[in-house]
Write an enzyme that holds these catalytic residues in place. Sequence first.
Site, PDB file in Angstrom:
ATOM      1  N   ALA A 136       0.815  -1.222   0.000  1.00 22.88           N
ATOM      2  CA  ALA A 136       0.000   0.000   0.000  1.00 22.88           C
ATOM      3  C   ALA A 136       0.845   1.267   0.000  1.00 22.88           C
ATOM      4  O   ALA A 136       0.326   2.367   0.135  1.00 22.88           O
ATOM      5  CB  ALA A 136      -0.941   0.000   1.205  1.00 22.88           C
ATOM      6  N   GLY A 139       5.536   1.477   3.391  1.00 15.65           N
ATOM      7  CA  GLY A 139       6.839   1.031   3.879  1.00 15.65           C
ATOM      8  C   GLY A 139       6.817  -0.298   4.602  1.00 15.65           C
ATOM      9  O   GLY A 139       7.679  -0.554   5.444  1.00 15.65           O
ATOM     10  N   GLU A 193      15.832  -4.614   0.791  1.00 15.08           N
ATOM     11  CA  GLU A 193      14.914  -3.839  -0.047  1.00 15.08           C
ATOM     12  C   GLU A 193      15.265  -3.973  -1.530  1.00 15.08           C
ATOM     13  O   GLU A 193      14.388  -3.976  -2.389  1.00 15.08           O
ATOM     14  CB  GLU A 193      14.957  -2.361   0.361  1.00 15.08           C
ATOM     15  CG  GLU A 193      14.181  -2.023   1.619  1.00 15.08           C
ATOM     16  CD  GLU A 193      12.715  -1.828   1.324  1.00 15.08           C
ATOM     17  OE1 GLU A 193      12.278  -0.702   1.081  1.00 15.08           O
ATOM     18  OE2 GLU A 193      12.003  -2.849   1.312  1.00 15.08           O
ATOM     19  N   ASP A 204      12.528   4.532   2.800  1.00 12.33           N
ATOM     20  CA  ASP A 204      11.675   3.697   3.650  1.00 12.33           C
ATOM     21  C   ASP A 204      12.464   3.024   4.764  1.00 12.33           C
ATOM     22  O   ASP A 204      12.041   3.023   5.930  1.00 12.33           O
ATOM     23  CB  ASP A 204      10.967   2.639   2.804  1.00 12.33           C
ATOM     24  CG  ASP A 204       9.896   3.224   1.909  1.00 12.33           C
ATOM     25  OD1 ASP A 204       9.908   4.449   1.689  1.00 12.33           O
ATOM     26  OD2 ASP A 204       9.050   2.463   1.415  1.00 12.33           O
TER      27      ASP A 204
END
Length: 390
Positions: A136, A139, A193, A204
């Site tokens: 969404a 993060g 990430e 983030d």
Amino acid sequence: MISNQDNIIQVSAPGKIILFGEHAVVLEKTAIASALSLRTTVTFTPNTNNTLLLDFPDLAGFGVREWSLDEFKKLDHFPNDIDILKPIECSELFQQELNKIIDIKGIHTFLFLFCALTKCTKAYNIKITSDLPIGAGLGSSASFCVSICAGLLKAFDTYICGGCKQCIGGQGQQQQICNEQLNLINLWSLQGEKIMHGTPSGIDNAVATFGKALTFTRKNGYKILENGIPPLRILITNTRVSRSTKTLVEGVIQRSKLYPTLIDPVSNLIDTISSQCIESFNQYHTDKDYEKLQQTMDLMFDMNQHLLSGCYGVGHSSIDTIVSITKSLGFHTKLTGAGGGGCVITLLKQDTTIDQLSNLKLTLSSNGFESWEATIGDPGVSINILPIQK
């Protein structure tokens, strides 16, 4: 001192929102990101089965999985020679090996970090839960990575600082983490990430690690707002509309190239909004200053939303609907992140009552939207050490 390998370790890290500056940041302007009170929590419990058990109820269709540690050690390109104090990317070859075990990017990330940081020398049951919706734009993946990295480094007493007094604590209390160790956690989580997002900005994971709020520019990277920000109440609403961040970013860049005399002033104005926001935060000292801050933030939300939607073209009819609903009830709303759907944030008043909030959420829900109350400016990653009950 009892080794942390003999304790239960519970770690949590916050999600994030972009307050101001989204999209303008790719045009060399300043973005402001803040930590959320919505967090991911990871619990590490040692086991004696020589296995890694992963319980991830929030990941659809995953449930509970268990692997023998020997299964990972036998993989080609196992990261056995990695210097834990010098974070590096997961090799493409090892990712291919992990794909033979399970074909889920998020789990590849978890398994790489586990193998790299533990060398599979200790068995654990690991449970992951989160307040954050997956995918969404809040993060969730960075919160997940930071929690995993912080927990594994703690479990194996791996400190880049050599184990300073700040990082060594007793059982049953929240552990302190020095800046050197936070930087190590941040860098390792960035490697995680990269597996999921290719070329992440690093915003983030930095927010999830350090908490509070930070500014970010492409040229200078991130800078933590050391004074933090006021604990503003917000409502996060998910439009449930999926979108391509890459396509939206490319669209803004294209507009900037085609119409620089139009878009450049817009970007400068958004940059000024970010600056005004920081100035307002610095002028906030007590609850008496809240009303003035609220008025400024309401105006900044409205202006930034109009510029993002009308000038950058990253709005969506679902966002317009939420803006209209919240405005009719006396609140101000803007998109956060990529736009084109995704999530929006509504600034709540300090004296917003439970009934007013319930009415707002019910109205949004009746229009097909899901929402969560949160505060911004929350602390970063936290670690608690708990004794195993015998």
